[in-house]
Write a protein that holds these residues in place. Structure first.
Motif, PDB file in Angstrom:
ATOM      1  N   LYS A 164     -19.231  -8.122   1.225  1.00 51.39           N
ATOM      2  CA  LYS A 164     -19.384  -9.533   1.580  1.00 51.39           C
ATOM      3  C   LYS A 164     -20.835  -9.976   1.440  1.00 51.39           C
ATOM      4  O   LYS A 164     -21.111 -11.109   1.004  1.00 51.39           O
ATOM      5  CB  LYS A 164     -18.889  -9.755   3.012  1.00 51.39           C
ATOM      6  N   ASP A 165     -21.771  -9.106   1.785  1.00 55.24           N
ATOM      7  CA  ASP A 165     -23.193  -9.464   1.762  1.00 55.24           C
ATOM      8  C   ASP A 165     -23.935  -8.909   0.552  1.00 55.24           C
ATOM      9  O   ASP A 165     -25.148  -9.062   0.461  1.00 55.24           O
ATOM     10  CB  ASP A 165     -23.865  -8.957   3.048  1.00 55.24           C
ATOM     11  N   ASP A 166     -23.213  -8.263  -0.355  1.00 56.46           N
ATOM     12  CA  ASP A 166     -23.840  -7.657  -1.529  1.00 56.46           C
ATOM     13  C   ASP A 166     -23.735  -8.638  -2.704  1.00 56.46           C
ATOM     14  O   ASP A 166     -22.651  -8.902  -3.218  1.00 56.46           O
ATOM     15  CB  ASP A 166     -23.127  -6.336  -1.861  1.00 56.46           C
ATOM     16  N   ASP A 167     -24.892  -9.161  -3.134  1.00 55.97           N
ATOM     17  CA  ASP A 167     -24.894 -10.147  -4.216  1.00 55.97           C
ATOM     18  C   ASP A 167     -24.394  -9.579  -5.536  1.00 55.97           C
ATOM     19  O   ASP A 167     -23.998 -10.339  -6.433  1.00 55.97           O
ATOM     20  CB  ASP A 167     -26.314 -10.702  -4.408  1.00 55.97           C
ATOM     21  N   ARG A 168     -24.400  -8.256  -5.656  1.00 55.97           N
ATOM     22  CA  ARG A 168     -23.942  -7.633  -6.901  1.00 55.97           C
ATOM     23  C   ARG A 168     -22.417  -7.638  -6.997  1.00 55.97           C
ATOM     24  O   ARG A 168     -21.858  -7.523  -8.088  1.00 55.97           O
ATOM     25  CB  ARG A 168     -24.468  -6.193  -6.994  1.00 55.97           C
ATOM     26  N   ILE A 169     -21.745  -7.742  -5.852  1.00 54.84           N
ATOM     27  CA  ILE A 169     -20.275  -7.766  -5.814  1.00 54.84           C
ATOM     28  C   ILE A 169     -19.804  -9.221  -5.832  1.00 54.84           C
ATOM     29  O   ILE A 169     -20.106  -9.999  -4.929  1.00 54.84           O
ATOM     30  CB  ILE A 169     -19.730  -7.055  -4.561  1.00 54.84           C
ATOM     31  N   LYS A 170     -19.073  -9.592  -6.885  1.00 50.69           N
ATOM     32  CA  LYS A 170     -18.620 -10.970  -7.042  1.00 50.69           C
ATOM     33  C   LYS A 170     -17.238 -11.222  -6.442  1.00 50.69           C
ATOM     34  O   LYS A 170     -16.864 -12.368  -6.187  1.00 50.69           O
ATOM     35  CB  LYS A 170     -18.597 -11.344  -8.532  1.00 50.69           C
ATOM     36  N   GLY A 171     -16.480 -10.160  -6.250  1.00 50.76           N
ATOM     37  CA  GLY A 171     -15.149 -10.340  -5.691  1.00 50.76           C
ATOM     38  C   GLY A 171     -14.440  -9.017  -5.535  1.00 50.76           C
ATOM     39  O   GLY A 171     -15.003  -7.943  -5.803  1.00 50.76           O
ATOM     40  N   ILE A 172     -13.197  -9.088  -5.103  1.00 52.28           N
ATOM     41  CA  ILE A 172     -12.374  -7.899  -4.861  1.00 52.28           C
ATOM     42  C   ILE A 172     -11.120  -7.974  -5.708  1.00 52.28           C
ATOM     43  O   ILE A 172     -10.455  -9.015  -5.788  1.00 52.28           O
ATOM     44  CB  ILE A 172     -11.999  -7.787  -3.371  1.00 52.28           C
ATOM     45  N   TYR A 173     -10.802  -6.852  -6.344  1.00 49.31           N
ATOM     46  CA  TYR A 173      -9.525  -6.694  -7.035  1.00 49.31           C
ATOM     47  C   TYR A 173      -8.688  -5.746  -6.183  1.00 49.31           C
ATOM     48  O   TYR A 173      -9.076  -4.615  -5.923  1.00 49.31           O
ATOM     49  CB  TYR A 173      -9.726  -6.133  -8.442  1.00 49.31           C
ATOM     50  N   LEU A 174      -7.535  -6.240  -5.744  1.00 47.96           N
ATOM     51  CA  LEU A 174      -6.706  -5.511  -4.781  1.00 47.96           C
ATOM     52  C   LEU A 174      -5.412  -5.036  -5.413  1.00 47.96           C
ATOM     53  O   LEU A 174      -4.661  -5.826  -5.992  1.00 47.96           O
ATOM     54  CB  LEU A 174      -6.399  -6.432  -3.593  1.00 47.96           C
ATOM     55  N   GLU A 175      -5.171  -3.747  -5.327  1.00 51.98           N
ATOM     56  CA  GLU A 175      -3.869  -3.174  -5.680  1.00 51.98           C
ATOM     57  C   GLU A 175      -3.325  -2.513  -4.426  1.00 51.98           C
ATOM     58  O   GLU A 175      -3.768  -1.432  -4.033  1.00 51.98           O
ATOM     59  CB  GLU A 175      -4.001  -2.156  -6.825  1.00 51.98           C
ATOM     60  N   SER A 176      -2.377  -3.170  -3.789  1.00 47.34           N
ATOM     61  CA  SER A 176      -1.862  -2.683  -2.505  1.00 47.34           C
ATOM     62  C   SER A 176      -0.352  -2.767  -2.463  1.00 47.34           C
ATOM     63  O   SER A 176       0.228  -3.086  -1.426  1.00 47.34           O
ATOM     64  CB  SER A 176      -2.456  -3.511  -1.363  1.00 47.34           C
ATOM     65  N   GLY A 177       0.283  -2.494  -3.585  1.00 42.01           N
ATOM     66  CA  GLY A 177       1.730  -2.665  -3.638  1.00 42.01           C
ATOM     67  C   GLY A 177       2.510  -1.757  -2.724  1.00 42.01           C
ATOM     68  O   GLY A 177       3.503  -2.161  -2.125  1.00 42.01           O
ATOM     69  N   MET A 178       2.038  -0.507  -2.556  1.00 42.65           N
ATOM     70  CA  MET A 178       2.816   0.474  -1.787  1.00 42.65           C
ATOM     71  C   MET A 178       1.928   1.248  -0.812  1.00 42.65           C
ATOM     72  O   MET A 178       1.805   2.466  -0.890  1.00 42.65           O
ATOM     73  CB  MET A 178       3.501   1.450  -2.750  1.00 42.65           C
ATOM     74  N   PRO A 179       1.286   0.581   0.143  1.00 40.93           N
ATOM     75  CA  PRO A 179       0.462   1.314   1.111  1.00 40.93           C
ATOM     76  C   PRO A 179       1.333   2.100   2.082  1.00 40.93           C
ATOM     77  O   PRO A 179       2.420   1.651   2.453  1.00 40.93           O
ATOM     78  CB  PRO A 179      -0.307   0.202   1.830  1.00 40.93           C
ATOM     79  N   SER A 180       0.856   3.264   2.480  1.00 42.03           N
ATOM     80  CA  SER A 180       1.593   4.101   3.423  1.00 42.03           C
ATOM     81  C   SER A 180       0.832   4.128   4.744  1.00 42.03           C
ATOM     82  O   SER A 180      -0.077   4.941   4.934  1.00 42.03           O
ATOM     83  CB  SER A 180       1.757   5.519   2.860  1.00 42.03           C
ATOM     84  N   THR A 181       1.192   3.225   5.630  1.00 43.65           N
ATOM     85  CA  THR A 181       0.535   3.115   6.927  1.00 43.65           C
ATOM     86  C   THR A 181       1.340   2.158   7.788  1.00 43.65           C
ATOM     87  O   THR A 181       2.402   1.688   7.378  1.00 43.65           O
ATOM     88  CB  THR A 181      -0.919   2.625   6.756  1.00 43.65           C
ATOM     89  N   GLY A 182       0.833   1.833   8.971  1.00 39.98           N
ATOM     90  CA  GLY A 182       1.527   0.911   9.858  1.00 39.98           C
ATOM     91  C   GLY A 182       0.999  -0.501   9.742  1.00 39.98           C
ATOM     92  O   GLY A 182      -0.038  -0.756   9.120  1.00 39.98           O
ATOM     93  N   TYR A 183       1.697  -1.425  10.369  1.00 41.62           N
ATOM     94  CA  TYR A 183       1.327  -2.837  10.259  1.00 41.62           C
ATOM     95  C   TYR A 183      -0.014  -3.154  10.930  1.00 41.62           C
ATOM     96  O   TYR A 183      -0.732  -4.059  10.496  1.00 41.62           O
ATOM     97  CB  TYR A 183       2.425  -3.722  10.840  1.00 41.62           C
ATOM     98  N   ALA A 184      -0.365  -2.441  11.989  1.00 45.83           N
ATOM     99  CA  ALA A 184      -1.647  -2.726  12.648  1.00 45.83           C
ATOM    100  C   ALA A 184      -2.811  -2.365  11.733  1.00 45.83           C
ATOM    101  O   ALA A 184      -3.822  -3.072  11.698  1.00 45.83           O
ATOM    102  CB  ALA A 184      -1.742  -1.960  13.962  1.00 45.83           C
ATOM    103  N   THR A 185      -2.674  -1.288  10.982  1.00 43.24           N
ATOM    104  CA  THR A 185      -3.711  -0.912  10.018  1.00 43.24           C
ATOM    105  C   THR A 185      -3.799  -1.952   8.911  1.00 43.24           C
ATOM    106  O   THR A 185      -4.893  -2.352   8.489  1.00 43.24           O
ATOM    107  CB  THR A 185      -3.411   0.470   9.413  1.00 43.24           C
TER     108      THR A 185
END
Length: 589
Positions: free
Chosen positions: A93-114
């Motif tokens: 969020k605070d790193d000027d070198r990072i312009k955005g996020i590419y998210l691949e989260s189709g099948m995460p294995s965890t609970g809803y709180a996480t």
């Protein structure tokens, strides 16, 4: 005879060569992993942070080379720590070198709180004005919920999206045990204490069904409201879409329902990302993954390494004193960690992060004692993960403040004991037993005969006494009468959102909220975070894995969800007599 020896020697030689190749391959992979871990990571300008969360998400990252190796050999995704993911998002969020996020989260294995914890971090990231693009060929319901935190949710034109409501799946073993000739003798306190039901019933009891309906509806309503805020759809529209079974709908209809923003192939998504980062079509994207980026030093980051004041984040993940569990909670080790944090004058407050379904009643008591002592010395704030129920709530109740996610499963204040009687099984295979005793209860309990009336009375009295202890711990910790805890106890499971209204939880939020509360209670503005227990080095973790958990890790990787069933049945052999545990198999889609 000569041919025999010739072939025999050829087989031996082949086996030796195979072992040699496997050994060399093993050490080459380990060397590669170790080498990559030691290399300095550099972030280029106009980069994107890649969040690949299509695998297991644990509470914290580990230095477990064997787990990475097993994932590498089986082609599965290695696990990633929630602490890694949150740190990477916050830093990006605070790193000027990072312009955005590419998210691949189709099948995460965890609970809803996480999922909620990561989703909130992504929403905070978006507030900086940077983009989040999500893409996957298949979205599970949890994966889709996470993806809706982004600016764009893209799906493969022939992909699938699961969004049809929550369902709790429960596994019952009564039929199997009856066929084997094993009778399960149950002792419990708590009308809703359904952890014993898989062994004595073939379906849910009415109280178990009621509590499941309450917490599932609470979780679903929260999910709908969160997606509604992100997607600009009403709760009614979302419920209507869910009733149409989106997983079976064509992509065009998902677009019409506004569940997604576009149908794309991955190359098309990459082209969009290149445009957003001013990358030439013929050039590769400057991309960096979570594991690498979480170890990157930010030049503009405030230096906290020299801060004398510390806040300890102590992790408690897994079943309590469950010998069959890999990576569970060892009550003696965890209590020692809490004790050391209590005695460390540089640690001004403790955040106790709990993600546990409970377990041993005695183990819970041992940990509770150290939490209580720590609270008398410095602020202790509990942050609940996916589960903090039964024994997981027992070890939380003494804290100054308890913070949970709306989708956390908590409560389940009750205890039980399961003692199998395998008399019919051993008789079936031709084995009989006999005994000589010096006293009436010298052979109590025995697994080769049923309890008699006096033994049942003794065991139930033991359960009732421990339940009273449990109630007392909760009442004292929450500063209420035991009767008040009793009314919401009886083994009943509550969602975090439900728990607020009945004084089991003080506030809704995540681990960062818990840290902020702890700092405020300690009266400190500047501090550094120390994560405990201290983790083993890569080599130490590797040796530990080979000494005990190697087989379990490999079996878990190969069997996936089915491993949980095997582990549950296996745990009966080693279970401590008194268990404070959530229903064994709560699996929410």
């Amino acid at each position: 005879m000569n041919k025999f020896f010739k072939y025999f020697l050829a087989v031996i030689a082949g086996a030796l060569v195979s072992v040699f190749i496997l050994t060399m391959g093993f050490f080459m992979i380990i060397s590669s992993l170790a080498s990559s871990a030691s290399q300095e990571v550099k972030v280029k300008d106009n980069s994107i942070l890649v969040l690949d969360l299509n695998g297991a998400i644990t509470e914290r990252n580990s230095n477990d080379i064997l787990a990475d190796l097993t994932a590498e050999l089986t082609g599965s995704e290695p696990s990633v720590g929630l602490n890694q993911v949150l740190k990477a998002i916050k830093q990006a969020k605070d790193d000027d070198r990072i312009k955005g996020i590419y998210l691949e989260s189709g099948m995460p294995s965890t609970g809803y709180a996480t999922i909620e914890e990561i989703r909130n971090a992504l929403l905070d990231f978006r507030a900086s004005g940077k983009f989040i693009y999500s893409f996957n060929s298949t979205y599970s319901q949890k994966g889709y919920y996470l993806a809706t935190a982004g600016d764009k949710v893209y799906l493969n034109p022939e992909g699938m999206l699961d969004f049809q409501g929550l369902a709790g799946s429960y596994t019952f073993y009564k039929g199997l045990l009856e066929k084997l000739g094993v009778e399960v003798q149950v002792f419990k306190h708590g009308e809703f204490k359904s952890a014993v039901e898989p062994y004595i019933l073939d379906k849910m009891s009415d109280p178990a069904r009621l509590q499941a309906e309450v917490y599932l509806n609470s979780m679903w309503n929260h999910i709908l409201n969160s997606i509604s805020a992100s997607r600009g759809l009403t709760v009614e529209e979302l419920n209507s879409a869910a009733s149409m079974v989106p997983v079976m709908l064509p992509g065009e209809q998902l677009l019409d329902l506004k569940l997604i923003d576009g149908l794309r192939y991955k190359d098309e998504v990459i082209s969009e990302l290149k445009a957003l980062t001013n990358t030439e079509d013929n050039d590769d994207l400057n991309a960096i993954g979570v594991r690498a980026y979480s170890s990157v030093y930010l030049p503009k980051e405030k230096k906290k390494g020299l801060e004398k004041n510390k806040i300890a984040v102590i992790y408690a993940e897994g079943a309590i004193d469950d010998a069959s569990s890999s990576g569970g909670i060892d009550s003696e080790e965890l209590s020692r960690t809490i004790r050391e944090a209590r005695r460390d004058s540089s640690i001004k407050a403790i955040v106790f992060r709990i993600n546990s379904p409970g377990g041993s009643g005695l183990g819970s008591e041992i940990i509770w004692r150290e939490v209580k002592l720590a609270k008398e010395t410095k602020p202790v704030v509990v942050s609940m993960g996916d589960y903090a129920a039964s024994g997981g709530y027992y070890i939380a109740c003494a804290a100054d403040t308890i913070i949970a996610h709306p989708t956390t499963l908590t409560g389940s204040i009750g205890v039980f004991s399961i003692v199998p009687n395998a008399q019919k099984l051993i008789n079936k295979i031709g084995i009989t037993t006999d005994r000589v005793v010096t006293n009436e209860f010298a052979d109590f309990p025995s697994l080769d005969r049923p309890f008699n009336a006096d033994e049942r009375r003794i065991m139930q009295a033991y359960i009732e006494r421990f339940y009273e202890v449990f109630l007392t711990r909760c009442a004292d910790g929450r500063s209420v009468e035991k009767e008040a805890i009793g009314k919401i106890g009886e083994g009943r499971v509550w969602s975090g959102e439900n728990a607020i209204g009945i004084n089991l939880v003080d506030k809704l939020g995540g681990i960062d909220d818990a840290i902020a509360v702890a700092a405020n209670m300690a009266g400190i503005e500047t501090y550094r975070i120390v994560e405990l227990p201290e983790q083993l080095s890569s080599i130490e973790q590797l040796m530990k894995s080979f000494s005990g958990n190697a087989t379990a890790k490999i079996m878990e990787t190969l069997l996936g969800e089915e491993y949980k069933v095997l582990k549950t049945v296996k745990s009966l052999e080693n279970a401590y007599p008194i268990q404070a545990r959530i229903p064994y198999e709560i699996s929410v889609n």
